[in-house]
Design a protein around this motif. Structure first.
Motif, PDB file in Angstrom:
ATOM      1  N   GLU A 269     -12.195   4.858   0.529  1.00 41.53           N
ATOM      2  CA  GLU A 269     -11.598   4.036  -0.149  1.00 41.53           C
ATOM      3  C   GLU A 269      -9.817   4.117   0.170  1.00 41.53           C
ATOM      4  N   ASN A 270      -9.203   2.939   0.387  1.00 40.37           N
ATOM      5  CA  ASN A 270      -7.830   3.129   0.371  1.00 40.37           C
ATOM      6  C   ASN A 270      -7.171   3.419  -1.017  1.00 40.37           C
ATOM      7  N   ASN A 271      -7.377   4.190  -1.499  1.00 43.35           N
ATOM      8  CA  ASN A 271      -6.602   4.458  -3.002  1.00 43.35           C
ATOM      9  C   ASN A 271      -5.264   4.706  -3.025  1.00 43.35           C
ATOM     10  N   LYS A 272      -4.850   5.138  -1.817  1.00 43.29           N
ATOM     11  CA  LYS A 272      -3.342   5.530  -1.931  1.00 43.29           C
ATOM     12  C   LYS A 272      -2.636   4.556  -1.168  1.00 43.29           C
ATOM     13  N   ASN A 273      -3.248   3.286  -0.988  1.00 43.06           N
ATOM     14  CA  ASN A 273      -2.349   2.330  -0.136  1.00 43.06           C
ATOM     15  C   ASN A 273      -1.777   2.695   1.187  1.00 43.06           C
ATOM     16  N   GLU A 274      -2.563   3.318   2.060  1.00 39.86           N
ATOM     17  CA  GLU A 274      -1.979   3.896   3.108  1.00 39.86           C
ATOM     18  C   GLU A 274      -2.192   2.855   4.373  1.00 39.86           C
ATOM     19  N   PHE A 275      -1.685   3.201   5.614  1.00 38.49           N
ATOM     20  CA  PHE A 275      -2.093   2.378   6.638  1.00 38.49           C
ATOM     21  C   PHE A 275      -1.816   0.929   6.713  1.00 38.49           C
ATOM     22  N   ASN A 276      -0.276   0.845   6.174  1.00 36.24           N
ATOM     23  CA  ASN A 276      -0.151  -0.734   5.701  1.00 36.24           C
ATOM     24  C   ASN A 276       0.299  -1.277   7.190  1.00 36.24           C
ATOM     25  N   ASN A 277      -0.070  -2.437   7.166  1.00 34.38           N
ATOM     26  CA  ASN A 277       0.199  -3.241   8.353  1.00 34.38           C
ATOM     27  C   ASN A 277      -0.285  -4.621   8.603  1.00 34.38           C
ATOM     28  N   ASP A 278       0.193  -5.687   9.230  1.00 34.05           N
ATOM     29  CA  ASP A 278      -0.107  -7.084   9.265  1.00 34.05           C
ATOM     30  C   ASP A 278      -1.274  -7.031   9.824  1.00 34.05           C
ATOM     31  N   TYR A 279      -1.872  -6.343  10.861  1.00 35.65           N
ATOM     32  CA  TYR A 279      -2.785  -6.786  11.906  1.00 35.65           C
ATOM     33  C   TYR A 279      -4.247  -6.501  11.185  1.00 35.65           C
ATOM     34  N   PHE A 280      -4.462  -5.225  10.477  1.00 38.56           N
ATOM     35  CA  PHE A 280      -5.664  -4.628  10.012  1.00 38.56           C
ATOM     36  C   PHE A 280      -5.306  -3.616   9.038  1.00 38.56           C
ATOM     37  N   LYS A 281      -5.404  -4.101   7.767  1.00 32.94           N
ATOM     38  CA  LYS A 281      -5.145  -2.965   6.764  1.00 32.94           C
ATOM     39  C   LYS A 281      -6.532  -2.707   6.144  1.00 32.94           C
ATOM     40  N   PRO A 282      -7.069  -1.493   6.433  1.00 34.41           N
ATOM     41  CA  PRO A 282      -8.214  -0.953   5.812  1.00 34.41           C
ATOM     42  C   PRO A 282      -8.212  -0.855   4.330  1.00 34.41           C
ATOM     43  N   GLU A 283      -9.367  -1.183   3.835  1.00 38.42           N
ATOM     44  CA  GLU A 283      -9.508  -1.074   2.302  1.00 38.42           C
ATOM     45  C   GLU A 283     -10.645  -0.017   2.148  1.00 38.42           C
ATOM     46  N   LEU A 299     -16.578  -1.605   8.232  1.00 35.17           N
ATOM     47  CA  LEU A 299     -15.172  -1.296   8.117  1.00 35.17           C
ATOM     48  C   LEU A 299     -14.652  -2.864   7.242  1.00 35.17           C
ATOM     49  N   GLU A 300     -14.092  -2.460   6.243  1.00 35.76           N
ATOM     50  CA  GLU A 300     -13.453  -3.431   5.381  1.00 35.76           C
ATOM     51  C   GLU A 300     -11.959  -3.545   5.362  1.00 35.76           C
ATOM     52  N   ALA A 301     -11.481  -4.688   5.716  1.00 38.71           N
ATOM     53  CA  ALA A 301      -9.968  -5.029   5.983  1.00 38.71           C
ATOM     54  C   ALA A 301      -9.277  -6.028   5.576  1.00 38.71           C
ATOM     55  N   ILE A 302      -8.080  -5.963   5.314  1.00 37.76           N
ATOM     56  CA  ILE A 302      -7.188  -7.456   4.977  1.00 37.76           C
ATOM     57  C   ILE A 302      -6.295  -7.514   6.412  1.00 37.76           C
ATOM     58  N   ILE A 303      -6.413  -8.903   6.870  1.00 39.09           N
ATOM     59  CA  ILE A 303      -5.897  -9.180   7.962  1.00 39.09           C
ATOM     60  C   ILE A 303      -4.700 -10.186   7.707  1.00 39.09           C
ATOM     61  N   ASP A 304      -3.420 -10.038   7.866  1.00 41.68           N
ATOM     62  CA  ASP A 304      -2.437 -11.059   7.649  1.00 41.68           C
ATOM     63  C   ASP A 304      -2.047 -11.806   8.920  1.00 41.68           C
ATOM     64  N   LYS A 305      -2.117 -11.087  10.191  1.00 40.48           N
ATOM     65  CA  LYS A 305      -1.795 -11.811  11.320  1.00 40.48           C
ATOM     66  C   LYS A 305      -2.795 -11.475  12.173  1.00 40.48           C
ATOM     67  N   GLY A 343      -7.070 -12.686   5.963  1.00 41.45           N
ATOM     68  CA  GLY A 343      -7.769 -12.464   4.832  1.00 41.45           C
ATOM     69  C   GLY A 343      -8.938 -11.206   4.895  1.00 41.45           C
ATOM     70  N   ARG A 344     -10.168 -11.193   4.045  1.00 39.26           N
ATOM     71  CA  ARG A 344     -10.702  -9.878   4.104  1.00 39.26           C
ATOM     72  C   ARG A 344     -11.856 -10.310   5.189  1.00 39.26           C
ATOM     73  N   ASN A 345     -11.982  -9.194   5.746  1.00 39.68           N
ATOM     74  CA  ASN A 345     -13.181  -9.009   6.826  1.00 39.68           C
ATOM     75  C   ASN A 345     -13.901  -7.780   6.821  1.00 39.68           C
ATOM     76  N   ILE A 346     -15.394  -7.834   7.085  1.00 38.84           N
ATOM     77  CA  ILE A 346     -16.034  -6.605   6.942  1.00 38.84           C
ATOM     78  C   ILE A 346     -16.639  -6.675   8.214  1.00 38.84           C
ATOM     79  N   ILE A 347     -16.405  -5.815   8.958  1.00 38.51           N
ATOM     80  CA  ILE A 347     -17.029  -5.734  10.259  1.00 38.51           C
ATOM     81  C   ILE A 347     -18.111  -4.583  10.087  1.00 38.51           C
ATOM     82  N   LYS A 348     -19.081  -4.462  10.954  1.00 40.65           N
ATOM     83  CA  LYS A 348     -20.139  -3.569  10.860  1.00 40.65           C
ATOM     84  C   LYS A 348     -20.793  -3.359  12.093  1.00 40.65           C
ATOM     85  N   SER A 349     -21.373  -1.847  12.428  1.00 42.48           N
ATOM     86  CA  SER A 349     -22.269  -1.933  13.582  1.00 42.48           C
ATOM     87  C   SER A 349     -23.110  -0.851  13.291  1.00 42.48           C
TER      88      SER A 349
END
Lengths: 416, 275
Positions: A269-283, A299-305, A343-349
């Motif tokens: 889980e992204n507790n340390k608030n790492e990997f900040n970016n607009d395209y795919f910020k993993p949670e 893979l759960e992530a927030i997408i702004d762009k 917004g929030r996306n969960i992709i899986k395989s």
């Protein structure tokens, strides 16, 4: 009815240093005593006073079960679960540390075919020797001699030293002697993983005879689920030195085969608030179990762009860090590619466990904007998960251990 | 259902009488182990059983030439060849049984880790195998006695089984202790041949015990000295049979044997785990 085998609170303790293997030599102990007299004295005193903090390991702990006469019990579990230790205690090769076993009858154990075979001796001589080692009386061996020879199909080579036997003949003879043991209880470890397919069939048939017609009690350890299902009416599942499950074979096997039983599903889980970016910020990045026992990577992530060149997925590495493959969300057919939204996306395989070998695998989150920039460059401290694969996916009964090779796919064959 | 056979498995006790009963129940396997060892050995060497004669015979010839002939070692008034052969016969029974017994757990580890049987059978069978060699080599002694014209008296013949019993207990007792150490410390076996060789020189095999004069009682602490000395007295009439000496040897080997079994039983509890 009184049970034929009663196992009560059986435990077996090992000292870790014994387990590590390698023999102690007197020379080492003496040189050690001279080199470091103080630490030597210290451990000795600790030893005597009994305050030594030795690392101990319970190969079996609090094992309790009962077996009725005529029952055929399968014993299953992963490598190192304690199956062999249990068999060794039951066949009196090694004593338990705690507990008691009561057996109402004679026990024959078959932990290996051909125990005590001597290469210089002839087939005839080895039948008698091996029979005696397995606990048969000479007159009983003589009585069954023809039967043994016939079953092994080695009439012509009876007076040839077994060192000239082909491995098939050797195994056939060994199994044949063992199968004609006349004890009330038979303990068998993985012996069917020998010989050619035809002989294996014959062995299974013989085992069925022994159990069904002769009404003997059998304890049967195997990785071969098919054989267990075919022979055993009840099954014990062992894990970490304890009985996990004991009951009707169907139920136990079904639970055992559902992989997620003892698999640890890791989660990042992204507790340390790492990997900040607009395209795919993993949670979150985690493995989950699906309804039909498949494992998925999530893979759960927030997408702004939204960027149509976004590729995210994972890399799979074997134990020795060899890259096995990359997988991206854009890999499928156009229609199969998951649509991403702001917004929030969960992709899986699904993880293709059926192609993997036994062992520990590492899954690393990777991704970026294709041909432009990495968002999660491989081997640059991305989130990783590990997954332990134990080869329960393998349906072959000839291969019970880890196969050579990085992968071990289950591929079906046909005869044209 | 099962002719009342009940086995109880629990943490091992050190020693109980049922252990001896068990050895008796497994006597057939003892026979098979001995049979296997003999058969295999005689199959592997070209001259087969003759090897059992050849070895002590050649040793006797060499010793007779150097120690008896050139060095003029006294031999209590009997011809040196027959003197040294009597000693060698018992000594080789003892020493070969001892070295076999010490290694018996290691050489049979494949069986030990896979099948249960009273482990005591293994050392017993290795001594039994060596006894066969003794019996074969004894034929030469009989020949030599006829050649040199010695007739043993009746007590002499009757005492031989007792001497063999002492030798048996000495080699088994001592062998069991060494076998137990050997399982734990794997380098011990390399020191063993050297140790056994040294042991031969402190036993009156090539020289008479009388050589030590008034200190010969020190040698009596070694049970094999009593055996060899008495064998010579009984068969060749070198000295009068010394019953005290036999008594001491018997007592010493009995204690050795009990201690050996005790050590062995103690190790037995864990040696399948460390072998």
């Amino acid at each position: 009815m009184e049970p034929i085998i009663t196992v009560k609170n059986i435990g077996k303790k090992y000292n870790i240093n014994h387990q590590k293997g390698g023999y102690i030599t007197l020379r080492d102990i003496i040189t050690n005593a001279f080199k470091n007299p103080f630490s030597f004295l210290k451990t000795k005193t600790k030893n005597i006073l009994g305050i030594e903090t030795k690392e101990i390991f319970w190969a079996l702990k609090d094992v309790n079960f009962e077996v009725m006469k005529g029952e055929v019990i399968g014993i299953i579990g992963r490598n190192g679960a304690g199956k062999s230790t249990l068999l060794k205690i039951l066949s009196q090769i090694t004593p338990p540390t705690t507990g008691e076993i009561r057996i109402n009858g004679t026990v024959g154990s078959l932990l290996e075919v051909g125990t005590g075979f001597h290469p210089e001796l002839t087939g005839r001589e080895n039948i008698f020797l091996n029979g005696a080692i397995l606990g048969m009386k000479k007159k009983d061996i003589a009585k069954k001699f023809d039967e043994i020879v016939k079953f092994a199909d080695i009439e012509k080579f009876l007076d040839t030293p077994v060192k000239y036997y082909s491995s098939g003949m050797y195994v056939r003879l060994a199994f044949s002697v063992a199968a004609h043991m006349d004890t009330d209880i038979l303990i068998i470890d993985e012996v069917l993983a020998v010989g050619d397919a035809e002989f294996q069939k014959k062995c299974l048939g013989k085992m069925e005879d022994i159990t069904q017609k002769e009404g003997r009690t059998i304890l049967f350890v195997s990785h071969d689920i098919k054989a267990i299902k075919q022979l055993c009416n009840k099954t014990i599942q062992i894990g970490n030195g304890q009985i996990i499950n004991f009951g009707e074979t169907e139920n136990v096997v079904e639970k055992y085969l559902s992989i997620s039983n003892d698999i640890t599903l890791e989660k990042w889980e992204n507790n340390k608030n790492e990997f900040n970016n607009d395209y795919f910020k993993p949670e979150k990045f985690y493995i989950s179990k699906e309804k039909n026992d498949e494992l998925s990577i999530n893979l759960e992530a927030i997408i702004d762009k939204i960027d149509n060149s976004l590729t995210v997925g994972y890399a799979l590495y074997s134990e020795d860090n060899t890259l096995l493959y990359w997988s991206y969300q854009i890999d499928g057919d156009n229609t199969d590619i998951p649509k991403l939204q702001i917004g929030r996306n969960i992709i899986k395989s699904i993880i293709p466990v059926e192609i993997l070998n036994n062992g520990r695998y590492t899954i690393e989150l990777i991704g970026g904007i294709h041909n432009k920039e990495w968002l999660f460059e491989p081997n640059k401290g991305n989130p990783t998960l590990t997954i332990e694969i134990d080869r329960k996916f393998n349906t072959s009964h000839l291969w019970t251990k880890k196969r050579p090779g990085l992968l071990a796919p289950t591929i079906n064959w046909k005869n044209k | 259902m099962s002719n009342g056979h009940i086995t109880i498995i629990k943490p091992k006790k050190l020693f109980s009488l049922s252990d001896l009963k068990e050895v008796w129940e497994y006597r057939e396997l003892l026979y098979f182990f001995t049979w296997r060892d003999l058969k295999v050995r005689y199959k592997q060497t070209a001259i087969g059983a003759l090897w059992a004669i050849f070895q002590p015979f050649m040793t006797m010839v060499v010793f007779s030439v150097f120690f008896g002939g050139l060095l003029q070692i006294p031999s209590d008034g009997v011809p040196y060849p027959i003197f040294v052969y009597t000693g060698l016969l018992f000594w080789q029974f003892f020493s070969s049984a001892l070295s076999d017994t010490s290694n018996v757990l290691i050489t049979n580890q494949a069986i030990i880790t896979k099948v249960y049987f009273p482990r005591l059978l293994l050392p017993l069978s290795s001594v039994a195998t060596k006894f066969m060699d003794f019996a074969i080599a004894a034929v030469i002694l009989v020949g030599m006695m006829i050649y040199y014209g010695y007739t043993p008296h009746i007590t002499g013949l009757l005492i031989i089984p007792l001497l063999l019993l002492i030798t048996f207990m000495a080699s088994v007792g001592f062998g069991l202790i060494l076998a137990s150490i050997n399982v734990k410390y794997r380098d011990v076996r390399y020191a063993l041949p050297f140790f056994i060789q040294i042991l031969m020189f402190v036993t009156p095999v090539i020289y008479p015990a009388s050589i030590a004069g008034k200190y010969s009682w020190i040698l009596a602490l070694n049970p094999m000295m009593g055996v060899i000395q008495s064998a010579r007295a009984a068969l060749l009439g070198t000295t009068v049979l010394n019953w005290t000496l036999i008594g001491i040897s018997l007592a010493a080997t009995t204690i050795l044997m009990i201690f050996g079994i005790y050590t062995f039983k103690k190790t037995e509890r864990y040696f399948a785990d460390i072998i």
